[in-house]
Design a protein around this motif. Structure first.
Motif, PDB file in Angstrom:
ATOM      1  N   HIS A  43      -2.135   3.587   4.102  1.00  0.00           N
ATOM      2  CA  HIS A  43      -2.645   3.559   2.733  1.00  0.00           C
ATOM      3  C   HIS A  43      -3.771   4.569   2.530  1.00  0.00           C
ATOM      4  O   HIS A  43      -3.824   5.238   1.500  1.00  0.00           O
ATOM      5  N   GLU A  64     -11.904   7.340  10.404  1.00  0.00           N
ATOM      6  CA  GLU A  64     -11.153   6.297  11.119  1.00  0.00           C
ATOM      7  C   GLU A  64     -11.916   5.899  12.376  1.00  0.00           C
ATOM      8  O   GLU A  64     -12.254   6.757  13.179  1.00  0.00           O
ATOM      9  N   ASN A  72      -2.919  -1.848  11.209  1.00  0.00           N
ATOM     10  CA  ASN A  72      -1.701  -2.580  10.876  1.00  0.00           C
ATOM     11  C   ASN A  72      -0.517  -1.651  10.633  1.00  0.00           C
ATOM     12  O   ASN A  72       0.634  -2.037  10.841  1.00  0.00           O
ATOM     13  N   THR A  73      -0.808  -0.425  10.204  1.00  0.00           N
ATOM     14  CA  THR A  73       0.276   0.528   9.989  1.00  0.00           C
ATOM     15  C   THR A  73       1.108   0.667  11.263  1.00  0.00           C
ATOM     16  O   THR A  73       2.337   0.714  11.202  1.00  0.00           O
ATOM     17  N   ASN A  76       3.173  -3.071  12.381  1.00  0.00           N
ATOM     18  CA  ASN A  76       3.949  -3.924  11.476  1.00  0.00           C
ATOM     19  C   ASN A  76       5.441  -3.806  11.720  1.00  0.00           C
ATOM     20  O   ASN A  76       5.908  -2.956  12.471  1.00  0.00           O
ATOM     21  N   THR A  77       6.195  -4.693  11.084  1.00  0.00           N
ATOM     22  CA  THR A  77       7.636  -4.755  11.313  1.00  0.00           C
ATOM     23  C   THR A  77       8.419  -3.974  10.249  1.00  0.00           C
ATOM     24  O   THR A  77       9.637  -4.104  10.171  1.00  0.00           O
ATOM     25  N   ILE A  79       9.251  -3.868   7.096  1.00  0.00           N
ATOM     26  CA  ILE A  79      10.214  -4.287   6.071  1.00  0.00           C
ATOM     27  C   ILE A  79       9.762  -3.775   4.706  1.00  0.00           C
ATOM     28  O   ILE A  79       8.604  -3.916   4.322  1.00  0.00           O
ATOM     29  N   VAL A 208     -17.428   3.871  10.258  1.00  0.00           N
ATOM     30  CA  VAL A 208     -18.426   3.738   9.194  1.00  0.00           C
ATOM     31  C   VAL A 208     -19.280   2.509   9.496  1.00  0.00           C
ATOM     32  O   VAL A 208     -18.763   1.412   9.690  1.00  0.00           O
ATOM     33  N   GLY A 369       1.910  -5.171   3.311  1.00  0.00           N
ATOM     34  CA  GLY A 369       1.557  -3.966   2.571  1.00  0.00           C
ATOM     35  C   GLY A 369       2.213  -2.680   3.032  1.00  0.00           C
ATOM     36  O   GLY A 369       2.090  -1.655   2.367  1.00  0.00           O
ATOM     37  N   PHE A 370       2.932  -2.716   4.159  1.00  0.00           N
ATOM     38  CA  PHE A 370       3.530  -1.464   4.622  1.00  0.00           C
ATOM     39  C   PHE A 370       4.497  -0.919   3.573  1.00  0.00           C
ATOM     40  O   PHE A 370       4.526   0.275   3.275  1.00  0.00           O
ATOM     41  N   LYS A 371       5.282  -1.822   3.023  1.00  0.00           N
ATOM     42  CA  LYS A 371       6.292  -1.431   2.012  1.00  0.00           C
ATOM     43  C   LYS A 371       5.677  -0.704   0.837  1.00  0.00           C
ATOM     44  O   LYS A 371       6.351   0.055   0.160  1.00  0.00           O
TER      45      LYS A 371
HETATM   46  C1  LIG Z   1       2.513  -7.941  12.886  1.00  0.00           C
HETATM   47  C2  LIG Z   1       2.542  -7.402  11.485  1.00  0.00           C
HETATM   48  C3  LIG Z   1       3.753  -7.301  10.808  1.00  0.00           C
HETATM   49  C4  LIG Z   1       3.796  -6.791   9.502  1.00  0.00           C
HETATM   50  N1  LIG Z   1       5.013  -6.645   8.907  1.00  0.00           N
HETATM   51  C5  LIG Z   1       5.100  -6.059   7.693  1.00  0.00           C
HETATM   52  C6  LIG Z   1       6.378  -5.804   7.109  1.00  0.00           C
HETATM   53  O1  LIG Z   1       7.429  -6.094   7.688  1.00  0.00           O
HETATM   54  N2  LIG Z   1       6.423  -5.225   5.885  1.00  0.00           N
HETATM   55  C7  LIG Z   1       5.287  -4.877   5.210  1.00  0.00           C
HETATM   56  O2  LIG Z   1       5.388  -4.384   4.105  1.00  0.00           O
HETATM   57  N3  LIG Z   1       4.051  -5.090   5.755  1.00  0.00           N
HETATM   58  C8  LIG Z   1       3.931  -5.673   6.978  1.00  0.00           C
HETATM   59  N4  LIG Z   1       2.689  -5.901   7.547  1.00  0.00           N
HETATM   60  C9  LIG Z   1       1.477  -5.579   6.776  1.00  0.00           C
HETATM   61  C10 LIG Z   1       1.159  -4.100   6.840  1.00  0.00           C
HETATM   62  O3  LIG Z   1       1.104  -3.683   8.182  1.00  0.00           O
HETATM   63  C11 LIG Z   1      -0.183  -3.803   6.181  1.00  0.00           C
HETATM   64  O4  LIG Z   1      -0.286  -4.421   4.917  1.00  0.00           O
HETATM   65  C12 LIG Z   1      -0.370  -2.309   5.968  1.00  0.00           C
HETATM   66  O5  LIG Z   1       0.072  -1.577   7.074  1.00  0.00           O
HETATM   67  C13 LIG Z   1      -1.816  -2.025   5.701  1.00  0.00           C
HETATM   68  O6  LIG Z   1      -2.021  -0.633   5.748  1.00  0.00           O
HETATM   69  P1  LIG Z   1      -3.458  -0.025   5.703  1.00  0.00           P
HETATM   70  O7  LIG Z   1      -3.313   1.422   5.783  1.00  0.00           O
HETATM   71  O8  LIG Z   1      -4.176  -0.606   4.518  1.00  0.00           O
HETATM   72  O9  LIG Z   1      -4.166  -0.693   6.959  1.00  0.00           O
HETATM   73  P2  LIG Z   1      -4.361  -0.212   8.477  1.00  0.00           P
HETATM   74  O10 LIG Z   1      -3.204   0.528   8.996  1.00  0.00           O
HETATM   75  O11 LIG Z   1      -4.809  -1.421   9.231  1.00  0.00           O
HETATM   76  O12 LIG Z   1      -5.540   0.812   8.317  1.00  0.00           O
HETATM   77  C14 LIG Z   1      -6.892   0.432   8.155  1.00  0.00           C
HETATM   78  C15 LIG Z   1      -7.693   1.318   9.056  1.00  0.00           C
HETATM   79  O13 LIG Z   1      -9.082   1.171   8.765  1.00  0.00           O
HETATM   80  C16 LIG Z   1      -9.777   1.398   9.958  1.00  0.00           C
HETATM   81  N5  LIG Z   1     -11.139   0.875   9.828  1.00  0.00           N
HETATM   82  C17 LIG Z   1     -11.537  -0.422   9.700  1.00  0.00           C
HETATM   83  N6  LIG Z   1     -12.878  -0.494   9.632  1.00  0.00           N
HETATM   84  C18 LIG Z   1     -13.353   0.783   9.698  1.00  0.00           C
HETATM   85  C19 LIG Z   1     -14.664   1.363   9.680  1.00  0.00           C
HETATM   86  N7  LIG Z   1     -15.769   0.596   9.591  1.00  0.00           N
HETATM   87  N8  LIG Z   1     -14.772   2.703   9.778  1.00  0.00           N
HETATM   88  C20 LIG Z   1     -13.655   3.485   9.891  1.00  0.00           C
HETATM   89  N9  LIG Z   1     -12.412   2.994   9.916  1.00  0.00           N
HETATM   90  C21 LIG Z   1     -12.250   1.654   9.830  1.00  0.00           C
HETATM   91  C22 LIG Z   1      -8.934   0.665  10.991  1.00  0.00           C
HETATM   92  O14 LIG Z   1      -9.201   1.113  12.301  1.00  0.00           O
HETATM   93  C23 LIG Z   1      -7.519   0.978  10.528  1.00  0.00           C
HETATM   94  O15 LIG Z   1      -6.941   2.076  11.199  1.00  0.00           O
HETATM   95  C24 LIG Z   1       2.599  -6.402   8.847  1.00  0.00           C
HETATM   96  C25 LIG Z   1       1.380  -6.501   9.529  1.00  0.00           C
HETATM   97  C26 LIG Z   1       1.340  -6.981  10.839  1.00  0.00           C
HETATM   98  C27 LIG Z   1       0.022  -7.057  11.548  1.00  0.00           C
END
Ligand SMILES: Cc1cc2nc3c(=O)[nH]c(=O)nc-3n(C[C@H](O)[C@H](O)[C@H](O)COP(=O)(O)OP(=O)(O)OC[C@H]3O[C@@H](n4cnc5c(N)ncnc54)[C@H](O)[C@@H]3O)c2cc1C
Ligand SMILES: [Zn+2]
Lengths: 417, 95
Positions: A43, A64, A72-73, A76-77, A79, A208, A369-371
């Motif tokens: 995201h 990062e 979580n990116t 995740n699975t 979907i 951060v 949220g991956f979707k």
């Molecule tokens: C086991 C599992 C299965 C899932 N399955 C699905 C699925 O099938 N379909 C679907 O749609 N979604 C799924 N999800 C949810 C999905 O993974 C998340 O909603 C989505 O990936 C979130 O993306 P993001 O980029 O917001 O978060 P992230 O990828 O978690 O990115 C957030 C980043 O912020 C960084 N960060 C945190 N604090 C700080 C800081 N203080 N300073 C700097 N960096 C920081 C972290 O290190 C991290 O890299 C699943 C999640 C899990 C855990």
């Protein structure tokens, strides 16, 4: 850095794949940026990419704390579907599905988006009623979703067990044909590479630690493990750590962070033609291109930042998988892991401005949220650039918890993804 | 899985319990003087800390009593168990 093409693949194959250049730079932080994104998950990287590409804001850093895509990116699975209940969510998730369809081309990176169909199983009368309601709501919104009998579900997914003697018999299923999966790390890498090419600095191992503000409360910069950086706009996209980061600006969030787990089996030949999900018995499964069965489990019941969940949660899911797919009973599981997901009271995300001038937040995607990755980045970038919510993001402000205009997707999103 | 010390039954496995979320959230009042923001805070805003968290647990498959737990959300270590209506004893580990 070059563009991927048939010619470049051929040339590098002939050269033994030794000459591929780095796909993005590893810059040191500059003293100041026009905008800073906290969190290099899908995201955050998508947000930076669309800021640079569609809004001409190129002096951007993504900070990062670990490595990009390691949250979580990368856990995740994968979907992808948009058969949510309310119009606001249908618009948001379908915006993402439309972007997924052209994403590999847009990023010049194969994200392996594979719309192979998502089958959601109904095991009791309540499931049937809820899913049929979703099917009708989706049809009205122009989103494909159809109701299948148990026999039709088995025809679509032959390994599925529909024997009437099951503890939780399959009574039917909702099928979303345009749903599917994508390759999670290719999504992070594809956006990182494309953003980097537009001049975005992706700075890893940079946590951060504080948010600086002026006398009026507006943000002036961040404190990080790699020094202080000035900026007037901060977009927090920190998933499970959102409450922690937002507390640096004294903003309290309607969020709780829980561990969510997944596991994969040893690789086998193609056997699962689609994605199968069961909310009621807490299991979902698909097969990766490598051949591993990718299985998602539930969340633990308590708040945690440990990135590990209880083993009883995964064994519970495996019980359900063995019942639904008896042929998988003797498969060995290779790896199991957890990610920390940020859950809102109505199971819908929060995208928008905050009470602090210059501080924006995109969070609460919870277990699913991956979707939404491309759509989320797209509308959040517009929100940051224009300093007002993108129309699709407008219903998803934090204020909805005060006005009461919740977007309750518990039936569509809780547990399942 | 956590091993939780029920103050009434002794140590039991986590699957016997239900976690009821953050403790010590006070209902604002009197009703007529509470604005929407305060209600939203009461209903939805949570500390969600990385570190010590005070939370309510129910021994659902046991004595069915509620009690408070102070637990570290990173290590999962249970720092204290104390009755409903009481504040966390300051003598234990943590703050
Ligand atoms: C086991 C599992 C299965 C899932 N399955 C699905 C699925 O099938 N379909 C679907 O749609 N979604 C799924 N999800 C949810 C999905 O993974 C998340 O909603 C989505 O990936 C979130 O993306 P993001 O980029 O917001 O978060 P992230 O990828 O978690 O990115 C957030 C980043 O912020 C960084 N960060 C945190 N604090 C700080 C800081 N203080 N300073 C700097 N960096 C920081 C972290 O290190 C991290 O890299 C699943 C999640 C899990 C855990
Ligand atoms: Zn007890």
């Amino acid at each position: 850095m070059g563009t991927f093409s048939f010619g470049s693949l051929l040339r590098n194959a002939m050269a033994g794949h030794k000459d591929w250049p780095r796909q993005w730079r590893a810059p040191d932080p500059k003293p100041a940026y026009d905008a800073i994104i906290v969190g290099a998950g899908g995201h955050g990287l998508a947000t930076a990419y669309y800021l640079a590409k569609e809004h001409g804001v190129r002096n951007v850093a993504v900070l990062e704390k670990g490595w990009l895509g390691g949250g979580n990116t990368g856990r995740n699975t994968t979907i992808i579907r948009s058969n949510y209940l309310w119009e606001e969510s249908e618009a948001l998730y379908d915006h993402a599905v439309k972007l997924w369809e052209g994403l590999s081309h847009e990023l010049n990176y194969n994200v392996m988006y594979s719309p192979r169909g998502v089958l959601m199983l109904a095991h009791n009368i309540h499931d049937i009623q809820v899913f049929k309601r979703h099917v009708h709501a989706n049809r009205l919104a122009g989103i494909d979703n159809e109701w299948l009998t148990a026999e039709q579900a088995k025809e679509f997914c032959p390994p599925l067990n529909i024997a009437p003697g099951m503890r939780y018999p399959v009574l039917g299923a909702a099928l979303r044909r345009r749903g599917g999966v994508a390759r999670y790390d290719a999504v992070a890498w594809g956006y990182a590479r494309a953003a980097d090419r537009l001049g975005v600095d992706i700075i890893q191992n940079c946590e951060v630690k504080g948010i600086r503000r002026d006398a009026n409360g507006a943000v002036t910069g961040v404190e990080t493990t790699r020094g202080d950086i000035a900026t007037k706009k901060i977009g927090v996209v920190a998933a499970g750590h959102t409450s922690v980061v937002m507390s640096m600006a004294d903003v309290r969030m309607p969020l709780e962070s829980f561990p969510l787990q997944a596991l994969v089996s040893e690789p086998v030949k193609p056997v699962m033609p689609c994605v199968v999900m069961s909310n009621t018995i807490h299991a979902y499964i698909s097969q990766s291109d490598k051949g591993e069965l990718v299985i998602g489990a539930g969340t633990d019941q308590y708040i945690s930042y440990s990135q590990t969940g209880g083993l009883h949660i995964t064994t519970h899911t495996l019980d359900a998988i063995c019942e639904l797919f008896p042929m998988f009973r003797r498969m060995r599981m290779l790896r199991n892991w957890g990610g920390i997901v940020d859950v809102t009271p109505d199971r819908s995300p929060i995208i928008g401005k905050t009470p602090v001038p210059g501080l924006f937040v995109n969070c609460g995607w919870g277990t699913g949220g991956f979707k939404a990755t491309p759509g989320s980045g797209h509308v959040f970038a517009a929100t940051i650039a224009r300093d007002e919510p993108h129309p699709i993001a407008a219903p998803f402000t934090m204020e909805r918890f005060v006005t009461g205009r919740l977007i309750d997707e518990a039936a569509a999103a809780a547990v399942a993804h | 899985m956590l091993l939780i010390l029920c103050p009434y039954c002794g140590p039991r496995a986590e699957i016997e319990f239900r976690c009821g979320g953050e403790s010590h959230i006070e209902r604002p009042g009197p009703y007529s003087e509470v604005d929407d923001g305060a209600w939203a805070d009461y209903l939805f805003t949570r500390k969600n800390p990385k570190g010590e968290h005070r939370e309510r647990w129910l021994h659902a498959a046991g004595c069915r009593q509620w009690f408070n737990v102070a637990r570290d959300t990173v290590s999962h270590t249970i720092l204290a168990v104390y009755p409903m209506g009481k504040t966390r004893p300051p003598t234990e580990a943590g703050t």
